[in-house]
Design an enzyme around this catalytic site. Structure first.
Site, PDB file in Angstrom:
ATOM      1  N   HIS A   1       0.832  -1.200   0.000  1.00  0.00           N
ATOM      2  CA  HIS A   1       0.000   0.000   0.000  1.00  0.00           C
ATOM      3  C   HIS A   1       0.872   1.258   0.000  1.00  0.00           C
ATOM      4  O   HIS A   1       0.690   2.160  -0.832  1.00  0.00           O
ATOM      5  CB  HIS A   1      -0.913  -0.002   1.235  1.00  0.00           C
ATOM      6  CG  HIS A   1      -1.826   1.174   1.315  1.00  0.00           C
ATOM      7  ND1 HIS A   1      -3.106   1.176   0.813  1.00  0.00           N
ATOM      8  CD2 HIS A   1      -1.638   2.425   1.824  1.00  0.00           C
ATOM      9  CE1 HIS A   1      -3.664   2.345   1.020  1.00  0.00           C
ATOM     10  NE2 HIS A   1      -2.793   3.131   1.632  1.00  0.00           N
ATOM     11  N   GLU A   2       1.820   1.299   0.922  1.00  0.00           N
ATOM     12  CA  GLU A   2       2.696   2.471   1.017  1.00  0.00           C
ATOM     13  C   GLU A   2       3.633   2.558  -0.181  1.00  0.00           C
ATOM     14  O   GLU A   2       4.016   3.660  -0.603  1.00  0.00           O
ATOM     15  CB  GLU A   2       3.488   2.439   2.321  1.00  0.00           C
ATOM     16  CG  GLU A   2       2.642   2.399   3.582  1.00  0.00           C
ATOM     17  CD  GLU A   2       1.619   3.511   3.655  1.00  0.00           C
ATOM     18  OE1 GLU A   2       1.837   4.593   3.056  1.00  0.00           O
ATOM     19  OE2 GLU A   2       0.572   3.299   4.291  1.00  0.00           O
TER      20      GLU A   2
ATOM     21  N   HIS B   1       1.958   4.621  -2.864  1.00  0.00           N
ATOM     22  CA  HIS B   1       2.108   6.058  -2.603  1.00  0.00           C
ATOM     23  C   HIS B   1       3.523   6.524  -2.947  1.00  0.00           C
ATOM     24  O   HIS B   1       3.717   7.563  -3.593  1.00  0.00           O
ATOM     25  CB  HIS B   1       1.842   6.351  -1.121  1.00  0.00           C
ATOM     26  CG  HIS B   1       0.422   6.180  -0.694  1.00  0.00           C
ATOM     27  ND1 HIS B   1      -0.638   6.696  -1.396  1.00  0.00           N
ATOM     28  CD2 HIS B   1      -0.109   5.551   0.382  1.00  0.00           C
ATOM     29  CE1 HIS B   1      -1.769   6.393  -0.769  1.00  0.00           C
ATOM     30  NE2 HIS B   1      -1.467   5.694   0.307  1.00  0.00           N
TER      31      HIS B   1
END
Length: 421
Positions: free
Chosen positions: A18-19, A22
């Site tokens: 997920h990170e 980003h």
């Protein structure tokens, strides 16, 4: 120990990807990423590479990518500030000391007159002899304040300087990577165990069950249920699941003969949710192949996306009890239970959790990625961004409410799993 390892492996992987979404899209947009963190709270490991600090933190409940300009992390120098600066050979400032004593002969002390560490990158100040100087600040200069070191972020490296599209992708990429991770996990599952054909064939029937009482036997091929044609086992399963205590007409074929059976699913309840069961078991034949596995990955991603979205809709409308929600404790226990059933099951559980994490983050709630995207949508409509301080206040309130919700679901988990309430 197995449960702890499984939880860290599964949840850590979901948070990491997920990170990573980003991080990659922030970097692609030219945004400075100050920190890539797995976990929250006190730092237990940290490594700096380039301008980014990579950390693992104590509480394994999430993570974050801290981008320059998002947290009011720009340095502001007001007139009268006493600072120490270090110059390079071109007389550019490469290090700036604030609010601390410095014992270094290479440091030049100035009383600030004017400064811009955001756009024009300069500092004007008086030296100890009262002479006014103007120095250019290097784009990679570091600021040391109260013992903490921070690299300055020129405006073109800050989050807010980028186009609406670039900012949107930097935020949306987190949930997107969770869906991509789930897609590849489903493909790996299919490659390892084969792709189920999902033929609606009964493998076994539980003695004394509603199916047995209706005359259904192993080997029966289901063709329709409740007047709807059945081509896949999941269609049959979902109809039974969604219709507890309702008499259903099941059409099936047995040795070339068409048979009709009337069966009423028993109503069961788990975590506040009611569902039907008739006591049949399923064992699908499997097929192997790379393309079949890729198609299976896409189908499973779409299926679980719809299923989880439907459950969230039921929660919002009140059809699903709040007690059905699980927090970190519930996920921890479920992960341990599934890990005991083998790596394949753990892989499948990780894929479903990844989709769930992506969907939850897309909800238009403050402090979540969906909340940020909602503000971007408002910006697109009104033609200018919402005031940064007002948006920050909304997200702060959202964080508080999410923490309260986390406490509630964690308490529910503790009662459910440890006190059997």
């Amino acid at each position: 120990m197995q449960t702890i390892f499984a939880f860290i492996l599964v949840f850590g992987s979901l948070v990491f990807f997920h990170e990573l979404g980003h991080f990659i899209f922030a970097k692609r947009a030219g945004i400075m990423v100050r920190e890539f963190a797995i976990g929250f709270g006190p730092k237990i490991f940290g490594m700096r590479k380039g301008e980014t600090l990579y950390t693992i933190r104590l509480l394994p409940l999430g993570g974050y990518v801290r981008m320059a300009g998002q947290d009011f992390d720009t340095v502001e120098l007001k007139p009268g500030y006493r600072i120490g600066v270090v110059l390079n050979e071109d007389e550019e400032i490469i290090k700036l000391y604030m609010n601390q004593s410095v014992d270094d002969p290479n440091v030049l002390f100035l009383e600030t007159e004017k400064a811009d560490l955001d756009r024009e990158l300069y500092i004007e100040g008086y030296d100890e002899e009262g002479e006014l100087h103007r120095y250019k600040v290097s784009r990679t200069a570091t600021v040391v304040e109260d013992g903490e070191e921070l690299t300055i972020a020129p405006f073109d490296r800050q989050f807010e300087s980028k186009s609406l599209g670039a900012r949107t992708m930097a935020i949306f990429a987190g949930p997107l990577f969770n869906f991509i991770l789930a897609f590849f996990l489903f493909i790996i599952l299919a490659l390892l165990k084969g792709v189920p054909t999902e033929e609606p064939i009964i493998a076994d029937v539980e003695a004394g069950s509603p199916a047995a009482e209706a005359g259904i036997v192993a080997g029966d091929y289901i063709t329709a249920v409740d007047g709807k044609e059945v081509k896949k086992w999941t269609q049959f399963f979902e109809t039974i699941y969604d219709n507890p205590n309702k008499e259903l007409e099941v059409q099936l074929t047995r040795a070339g003969e068409t048979i009709t059976a009337l069966v009423t699913p028993t109503m069961l309840e788990e975590q506040g949710q009611q569902f039907g069961r008739i006591g049949v078991y399923y064992s699908s034949p499997v097929e192997h192949g790379v393309m079949k596995s890729i198609v299976y990955g896409g189908e499973q991603l779409i299926y679980w996306f719809g299923k989880i979205s439907d459950l969230l809709g039921q929660l919002v409308t009140g059809k699903l009890n709040m007690e059905a929600l699980s927090g970190p404790v519930g996920i921890y226990k479920a992960t341990g239970d599934i890990a005991e059933r083998g790596f394949i099951n753990l892989l499948s559980w990780g894929a479903v959790l990844s989709i769930n994490l992506g969907i939850m983050n897309l909800l238009p709630l403050p402090a979540l990625d969906g909340g940020r995207l909602l503000f971007f949508a408002i910006e697109a409509v009104r033609g200018r961004p919402v005031d940064k301080q007002k948006e920050g206040m909304v997200h702060f309130i959202g964080i508080v409410l999410l923490l309260v919700l986390m406490v509630v679901v964690t308490w529910n988990d503790i009662q459910r799993f440890f006190f059997n309430v």
